[in-house]
Design a protein around this motif. Structure first.
Motif, PDB file in Angstrom:
ATOM      1  N   ARG A 142      15.700  -6.103 -42.029  1.00 24.27           N
ATOM      2  CA  ARG A 142      16.101  -6.340 -43.532  1.00 24.27           C
ATOM      3  C   ARG A 142      16.399  -5.013 -44.060  1.00 24.27           C
ATOM      4  O   ARG A 142      17.127  -4.891 -45.081  1.00 24.27           O
ATOM      5  N   GLN A 146      19.785  -4.319 -46.106  1.00 26.25           N
ATOM      6  CA  GLN A 146      19.749  -3.350 -47.634  1.00 26.25           C
ATOM      7  C   GLN A 146      20.559  -2.417 -47.497  1.00 26.25           C
ATOM      8  O   GLN A 146      21.387  -2.201 -48.441  1.00 26.25           O
ATOM      9  N   GLY A 149      24.175  -3.316 -47.740  1.00 25.68           N
ATOM     10  CA  GLY A 149      24.639  -4.314 -48.880  1.00 25.68           C
ATOM     11  C   GLY A 149      25.134  -5.463 -48.239  1.00 25.68           C
ATOM     12  O   GLY A 149      25.882  -6.085 -49.001  1.00 25.68           O
TER      13      GLY A 149
END
Length: 157
Positions: A142, A146, A149
């Motif tokens: 994750r 992130q 993007g």
């Protein structure tokens, strides 16, 4: 082997927690990601491969489990495109600044939109290429998504 690459510098600069793992890279391996998983003693679904492709002619970075194949229609759909194709090795190397077998989604010469297989986000950790053949980075999937993007979508055939 240097353990500092543009990929590791990118992660460190972003404050992402990661561990570096080195393994013996086999240049003759038929499936590089699978060879990395075996060398690391990890489940192939946790050792992700980084592929460079084009969606409607524009470059994208694709991250998926090493034991799976990409579905081009699903890749195109993830970016709202009509068609997708793999990028030629020479083009991928020129674009990313990395050699095939050592392409990382982090610290690329020219960042491009990224997509990660949604299944990978369910894992507690994953390994992603660290920007050098035989160098893998262990991190939270994750956090990786992130930082990039990345779009998360079903991408496998």
């Amino acid at each position: 082997m240097a353990k500092t690459t543009p990929a590791t510098r990118s992660l460190a600069h972003a404050g992402i927690a990661f561990d570096v793992h080195v393994y013996v890279y086999d240049p003759g391996a038929e499936r590089i990601g699978m060879q990395a998983a075996e060398a690391l003693g990890e489940d192939p679904k946790r050792v992700l491969k980084t592929l460079m492709a084009r969606v409607d002619g524009k470059p994208v970075c694709v991250i998926l489990p090493s034991d799976r194949e990409i579905a081009m229609k699903k890749l195109a759909a993830a970016f709202g495109g009509k068609s997708a194709e793999m990028m030629a090795s020479a083009d991928a190397e020129r674009l990313t600044g990395y050699h095939v077998g050592g392409i990382s989604p982090f610290g690329q010469r020219r960042p491009v939109p990224a997509a990660i297989e949604v299944m990978a986000l369910g894992e507690p950790y994953v390994f992603i290429n660290g920007g050098q053949r035989g160098l893998q980075i262990r991190l939270d999937p994750r956090a990786a998504a992130q930082l990039l993007g990345a779009v998360s979508a079903p991408l496998v055939a």
